[in-house]
Design an enzyme around this catalytic site. Structure first.
Site, PDB file in Angstrom:
ATOM      1  N   HIS A 171       3.804  -1.057   3.761  1.00  0.00           N
ATOM      2  CA  HIS A 171       3.129   0.221   3.523  1.00  0.00           C
ATOM      3  C   HIS A 171       4.195   1.276   3.274  1.00  0.00           C
ATOM      4  CE1 HIS A 171      -0.128   3.178   3.871  1.00  0.00           C
ATOM      5  NE2 HIS A 171       0.663   3.899   4.641  1.00  0.00           N
ATOM      6  N   GLU A 203       1.269   5.588   0.741  1.00  0.00           N
ATOM      7  CA  GLU A 203       0.719   6.765   1.418  1.00  0.00           C
ATOM      8  C   GLU A 203       1.133   8.039   0.681  1.00  0.00           C
ATOM      9  OE1 GLU A 203       0.481   7.068   5.772  1.00  0.00           O
ATOM     10  OE2 GLU A 203       1.749   8.855   5.551  1.00  0.00           O
ATOM     11  N   PHE A 205      13.402  14.874  10.076  1.00  0.00           N
ATOM     12  CA  PHE A 205      12.075  14.280  10.241  1.00  0.00           C
ATOM     13  C   PHE A 205      12.110  13.168  11.292  1.00  0.00           C
ATOM     14  CE2 PHE A 205       8.362  11.977   8.081  1.00  0.00           C
ATOM     15  CZ  PHE A 205       7.432  12.906   8.520  1.00  0.00           C
ATOM     16  N   THR A 217      -2.874  11.459   3.998  1.00  0.00           N
ATOM     17  CA  THR A 217      -2.673  11.980   5.349  1.00  0.00           C
ATOM     18  C   THR A 217      -3.515  13.224   5.631  1.00  0.00           C
ATOM     19  OG1 THR A 217      -0.827  13.412   4.742  1.00  0.00           O
ATOM     20  CG2 THR A 217      -0.287  11.140   5.329  1.00  0.00           C
ATOM     21  N   GLN A 233      16.658  15.985   5.210  1.00  0.00           N
ATOM     22  CA  GLN A 233      15.235  15.942   5.534  1.00  0.00           C
ATOM     23  C   GLN A 233      14.903  14.707   6.361  1.00  0.00           C
ATOM     24  OE1 GLN A 233      12.491  15.162   2.315  1.00  0.00           O
ATOM     25  NE2 GLN A 233      10.833  16.278   3.281  1.00  0.00           N
ATOM     26  N   ARG A 261      -4.962  10.093  16.669  1.00  0.00           N
ATOM     27  CA  ARG A 261      -5.215  11.261  17.515  1.00  0.00           C
ATOM     28  C   ARG A 261      -4.908  12.516  16.714  1.00  0.00           C
ATOM     29  NH1 ARG A 261      -1.170  13.218  22.085  1.00  0.00           N
ATOM     30  NH2 ARG A 261      -0.203  13.953  20.151  1.00  0.00           N
ATOM     31  N   ALA A 263      -2.078  18.824  10.870  1.00  0.00           N
ATOM     32  CA  ALA A 263      -2.268  19.098  12.299  1.00  0.00           C
ATOM     33  C   ALA A 263      -3.607  19.786  12.531  1.00  0.00           C
ATOM     34  CB  ALA A 263      -1.125  19.966  12.809  1.00  0.00           C
ATOM     35  N   SER A 296       0.867  -1.180   0.000  1.00  0.00           N
ATOM     36  CA  SER A 296       0.000   0.000   0.000  1.00  0.00           C
ATOM     37  C   SER A 296       0.899   1.223   0.000  1.00  0.00           C
ATOM     38  CB  SER A 296      -0.937  -0.007   1.217  1.00  0.00           C
ATOM     39  OG  SER A 296      -0.213  -0.218   2.424  1.00  0.00           O
ATOM     40  N   ASP A 332      -1.546  15.220  15.262  1.00  0.00           N
ATOM     41  CA  ASP A 332      -0.516  16.057  15.874  1.00  0.00           C
ATOM     42  C   ASP A 332      -1.165  17.263  16.546  1.00  0.00           C
ATOM     43  OD1 ASP A 332       1.457  14.406  14.846  1.00  0.00           O
ATOM     44  OD2 ASP A 332       1.511  15.514  12.955  1.00  0.00           O
ATOM     45  N   ALA A 386      -6.648   8.390  20.294  1.00  0.00           N
ATOM     46  CA  ALA A 386      -7.103   7.672  19.102  1.00  0.00           C
ATOM     47  C   ALA A 386      -8.089   6.563  19.475  1.00  0.00           C
ATOM     48  CB  ALA A 386      -5.905   7.090  18.354  1.00  0.00           C
TER      49      ALA A 386
END
Length: 279
Positions: free
Chosen positions: A260, A12, A210, A43, A206, A101, A46, A10, A103, A117
């Site tokens: 994923h 994202e 991250f 996605t 990055q 939940r 926030a 899958s 960010d 969550a």
């Protein structure tokens, strides 16, 4: 273990912010659809800041004939608002949700009617029965805000017992962390599939930034090699492909239920890894 081409994958994506980004993502999706993904997830920002973008991208993926999973975060949400959004997603034909939940925006206290969550998972189940397959997040290297590894494991168990069907992990580069997490989950009597989240390495700075922010551990040898390449993007990508392909091979030998990929709205690295895996 034979390399089955039918192994579940899958992908994202995140909602693009510009018309150019939207066009680019459409092209990326078409390239990745050749791998016959089980679903593609989109996605959320926030505090739900990109909800319109999330739903719009989900709608496009469905129109392209691919199963789409909407991320669904609950920070600051009300039950009435969530109820309306669930009805909208159901009307769109969405069958899978990634319940989070979300960010906390900076300076934001725990507001709204959902604090965890697990509260959201329980509400979705109570409101919609089995209309949605519910994914939740898992943290093999412990959620950065957890009090302890045991508290994090119990929080995961609470989400599963609230009605989650399966889980997708935060990305990691240490297979042992994932395997130990699954072992701990099984010891609690939970048999949900825990799908490893895979982050292709496309750049150094990055990824390092991250990972530090989200609590994903980069093993010291990988960190030092990435830093040693400096601005040599070609070497970084070649090294990254080797590292992530090897990780995926390890995981497949251990019998993971799928992979994923966090694509970062790009296709080249993910496609190359899938090619190397024979998918």
């Amino acid at each position: 273990m034979s390399l089955s081409t039918a192994f579940p994958v899958s992908f994202e994506f995140f909602p693009p912010k510009t018309p150019e980004g939207a066009d680019k993502l459409r092209a990326v999706r078409q390239q990745l659809y050749a791998r016959r993904p089980e679903f593609c997830s989109v996605t959320y920002g926030a505090g739900g800041s990109t909800q319109a973008g999330t739903f719009g991208t989900v709608r496009e993926i469905l129109a392209e004939g691919v199963s789409a999973a909407s991320h669904f975060s609950c920070i600051g949400a009300t039950k009435d608002g969530v109820r309306a959004q669930l009805a909208e997603l159901k009307a769109m034909g969405v069958k899978r949700l990634v319940a989070l939940r979300g960010d906390l925006p900076s300076g934001y206290g725990i507001g709204g009617e959902f604090h965890y969550a697990s509260d959201l998972v329980a509400f979705i189940r109570a409101e919609t029965g089995r209309d949605f397959h519910i994914e939740v997040a898992a943290y093999p290297e412990v959620h950065p805000q957890a009090r302890s590894s045991d508290a994090d494991l119990q929080a995961f168990a609470t989400k599963v017992r609230a009605g989650a069907d399966s889980a997708i992990t935060q990305y990691f580069f240490n297979a042992d962390a994932y395997l130990r997490f699954v072992q701990d989950v099984r010891r609690l009597g939970l048999d949900v599939p825990v799908v490893p989240g895979i982050m292709p390495i496309m750049g150094a700075s990055q990824l390092l930034r991250f990972s530090d922010a989200c609590g994903a551990e980069i093993p010291r040898w990988i960190r030092l090699r990435l830093q040693g390449y400096g601005d040599d993007v070609v070497s970084i990508r070649a090294f990254g492909l080797d590292v992530v392909t090897h990780l995926c091979e390890q995981l497949r030998r251990e019998g993971v239920p799928g992979l994923h990929f966090y694509t970062m709205n790009q296709s080249a690295a993910t496609l190359e890894i899938c090619d190397r895996l024979g998918l």
